[in-house]
Write a protein that holds these residues in place. Sequence first.
Motif, PDB file in Angstrom:
ATOM      1  N   ALA A 246      -6.428   1.206   5.879  1.00 16.71           N
ATOM      2  CA  ALA A 246      -5.280   2.039   6.246  1.00 16.71           C
ATOM      3  C   ALA A 246      -4.050   1.759   5.398  1.00 16.71           C
ATOM      4  CB  ALA A 246      -4.941   1.848   7.731  1.00 16.71           C
ATOM      5  N   GLY A 247      -4.172   0.890   4.403  1.00 20.12           N
ATOM      6  CA  GLY A 247      -3.036   0.572   3.552  1.00 20.12           C
ATOM      7  C   GLY A 247      -2.868   1.548   2.406  1.00 20.12           C
ATOM      8  N   ALA A 248      -1.852   1.293   1.595  1.00 22.54           N
ATOM      9  CA  ALA A 248      -1.550   2.176   0.471  1.00 22.54           C
ATOM     10  C   ALA A 248      -2.080   1.564  -0.821  1.00 22.54           C
ATOM     11  CB  ALA A 248      -0.042   2.382   0.358  1.00 22.54           C
ATOM     12  N   ASN A 249      -2.898   2.330  -1.543  1.00 17.24           N
ATOM     13  CA  ASN A 249      -3.415   1.881  -2.846  1.00 17.24           C
ATOM     14  C   ASN A 249      -2.392   2.188  -3.936  1.00 17.24           C
ATOM     15  OD1 ASN A 249      -5.761   1.179  -1.548  1.00 17.24           O
ATOM     16  ND2 ASN A 249      -6.896   2.981  -2.203  1.00 17.24           N
ATOM     17  N   THR A 250      -1.271   1.514  -3.878  1.00 24.68           N
ATOM     18  CA  THR A 250      -0.209   1.800  -4.835  1.00 24.68           C
ATOM     19  C   THR A 250      -0.418   1.029  -6.132  1.00 24.68           C
ATOM     20  OG1 THR A 250       2.179   1.717  -5.205  1.00 24.68           O
ATOM     21  CG2 THR A 250       1.227  -0.027  -3.848  1.00 24.68           C
ATOM     22  N   THR A 251       0.028   1.596  -7.211  1.00 20.96           N
ATOM     23  CA  THR A 251       0.015   0.919  -8.507  1.00 20.96           C
ATOM     24  C   THR A 251       1.401   0.414  -8.874  1.00 20.96           C
ATOM     25  OG1 THR A 251       0.384   3.030  -9.663  1.00 20.96           O
ATOM     26  CG2 THR A 251      -1.907   2.325  -9.353  1.00 20.96           C
ATOM     27  N   GLN A 252       2.341   0.609  -7.974  1.00 23.02           N
ATOM     28  CA  GLN A 252       3.724   0.240  -8.249  1.00 23.02           C
ATOM     29  C   GLN A 252       3.962  -1.239  -7.930  1.00 23.02           C
ATOM     30  OE1 GLN A 252       6.587   2.444  -5.964  1.00 23.02           O
ATOM     31  NE2 GLN A 252       8.327   1.196  -6.641  1.00 23.02           N
ATOM     32  N   ALA A 253       4.375  -2.013  -8.906  1.00 26.38           N
ATOM     33  CA  ALA A 253       4.744  -3.409  -8.664  1.00 26.38           C
ATOM     34  C   ALA A 253       6.043  -3.451  -7.846  1.00 26.38           C
ATOM     35  CB  ALA A 253       4.927  -4.137  -9.991  1.00 26.38           C
ATOM     36  N   PRO A 254       6.218  -4.401  -6.924  1.00 27.62           N
ATOM     37  CA  PRO A 254       5.346  -5.541  -6.650  1.00 27.62           C
ATOM     38  C   PRO A 254       4.357  -5.299  -5.511  1.00 27.62           C
ATOM     39  CG  PRO A 254       7.393  -5.830  -5.493  1.00 27.62           C
ATOM     40  CD  PRO A 254       7.482  -4.495  -6.182  1.00 27.62           C
ATOM     41  N   TYR A 255       4.052  -4.037  -5.210  1.00 28.41           N
ATOM     42  CA  TYR A 255       3.237  -3.717  -4.043  1.00 28.41           C
ATOM     43  C   TYR A 255       1.753  -3.578  -4.372  1.00 28.41           C
ATOM     44  CZ  TYR A 255       8.018  -2.345  -2.932  1.00 28.41           C
ATOM     45  OH  TYR A 255       9.374  -2.335  -2.784  1.00 28.41           O
ATOM     46  N   ASN A 256       1.385  -3.632  -5.627  1.00 29.78           N
ATOM     47  CA  ASN A 256       0.001  -3.425  -6.054  1.00 29.78           C
ATOM     48  C   ASN A 256      -0.746  -4.758  -6.070  1.00 29.78           C
ATOM     49  OD1 ASN A 256       1.691  -4.242  -8.126  1.00 29.78           O
ATOM     50  ND2 ASN A 256       0.429  -3.328  -9.735  1.00 29.78           N
ATOM     51  N   LEU A 257      -1.019  -5.291  -4.909  1.00 27.39           N
ATOM     52  CA  LEU A 257      -1.604  -6.621  -4.791  1.00 27.39           C
ATOM     53  C   LEU A 257      -3.111  -6.567  -4.982  1.00 27.39           C
ATOM     54  CD1 LEU A 257       0.386  -7.889  -1.669  1.00 27.39           C
ATOM     55  CD2 LEU A 257       0.975  -8.108  -4.085  1.00 27.39           C
ATOM     56  N   ALA A 258      -3.626  -7.435  -5.841  1.00 24.25           N
ATOM     57  CA  ALA A 258      -5.070  -7.466  -6.106  1.00 24.25           C
ATOM     58  C   ALA A 258      -5.820  -8.286  -5.072  1.00 24.25           C
ATOM     59  CB  ALA A 258      -5.324  -8.022  -7.501  1.00 24.25           C
ATOM     60  N   THR A 259      -5.156  -9.264  -4.456  1.00 27.23           N
ATOM     61  CA  THR A 259      -5.817 -10.149  -3.509  1.00 27.23           C
ATOM     62  C   THR A 259      -5.035 -10.232  -2.208  1.00 27.23           C
ATOM     63  OG1 THR A 259      -4.659 -12.072  -4.429  1.00 27.23           O
ATOM     64  CG2 THR A 259      -6.831 -11.550  -5.344  1.00 27.23           C
ATOM     65  N   ASP A 260      -5.723 -10.705  -1.158  1.00 27.22           N
ATOM     66  CA  ASP A 260      -5.070 -10.898   0.131  1.00 27.22           C
ATOM     67  C   ASP A 260      -4.596 -12.348   0.246  1.00 27.22           C
ATOM     68  OD1 ASP A 260      -7.330 -12.433   0.740  1.00 27.22           O
ATOM     69  OD2 ASP A 260      -8.226 -10.906   2.039  1.00 27.22           O
ATOM     70  N   GLN A 261      -4.169 -12.742   1.452  1.00 25.70           N
ATOM     71  CA  GLN A 261      -3.616 -14.079   1.641  1.00 25.70           C
ATOM     72  C   GLN A 261      -4.641 -15.166   1.305  1.00 25.70           C
ATOM     73  OE1 GLN A 261      -1.562 -14.742   5.371  1.00 25.70           O
ATOM     74  NE2 GLN A 261      -1.604 -16.961   5.167  1.00 25.70           N
ATOM     75  N   ARG A 262      -5.917 -14.875   1.514  1.00 26.89           N
ATOM     76  CA  ARG A 262      -6.974 -15.863   1.259  1.00 26.89           C
ATOM     77  C   ARG A 262      -7.334 -15.976  -0.220  1.00 26.89           C
ATOM     78  NH1 ARG A 262     -11.594 -13.193   4.321  1.00 26.89           N
ATOM     79  NH2 ARG A 262     -10.681 -11.480   3.123  1.00 26.89           N
TER      80      ARG A 262
END
Length: 276
Positions: A246-262
């Motif tokens: 349900a999240g956003a697949n954004t390519t805009q930094a700094p929101y384009n995170l490749a990994t999660d907290q783990r």
Amino acid sequence: LNEGTLNLTQCRVTANYALGNSAAAPNNGGSASGGGIYSSGTLALTACTLDGNYAGAGDGSFGGAGQGGAIFNGGAKLALTNCTLANNTAHGGHSVGPNDGGGAGGGAIVHQLGQCSIVNCTIRFNLATGGNSDLQSAGGAFGGGVLGYVPVTVINTLLADNAINPGSGPVPVIYSDTTDAYGSFTSLGHNVIGATAGTFVLGPGDISTVINATMTEVVPGIGPLADNGGDTPTMAIARSSWMHDAGANTTQAPYNLATDQRGKPRLSDQQVDIGA
């Protein structure tokens, strides 16, 4: 205490406390801010867990104010990315004189000054509790999750299932409001949001847990704080959860995170998940 620039990555901030001084009437109880971290500078946290921290104000003629169970930010910038904040508490002080109990705000976070961004975080099961009063009104409670005096930007974040608990006293509480987010917020979308008050306007893809004026729905499909891999404890989500895909697949930094907290790949299906 951060008075300069502090960057924390893959850290756990747990079971810390800030306590205000108590005093006999006619003196007032002292305030307490930032049970886990008090920042008057620039603070950035990435892949961190803040849990079980406590900001407890002192007792006195007026009870002191308790703010920011995990974090109190009065500095230039606060940035949280891939973080979990759970089971933190802000508590107002008890009035032992003919005055009101102390107020409490931001069971997890109080943002007072500067910029604040919350990106792909989980903020759940935090509590703001107002102080009791022997003779007058109990202290109010505001924003069991986050209290924003100035704008807080949120995206891909769970901010729900937090709580407020006004104190008790012979005079009804003057004002107490909102279990999850109170104050000024800017949603960039794709958040799961509980009860709000102030200027929080739902953005694209946001999911509200509000049922009516007095009830919110508990977000389903989320596990307890536990070791789910990685360096810090997290709250795992089931495929049936509202947060899955349900999240956003954004390519805009700094929101384009490749990994999660783990440190695991964030994109596993069609869309990224909401939360840490």
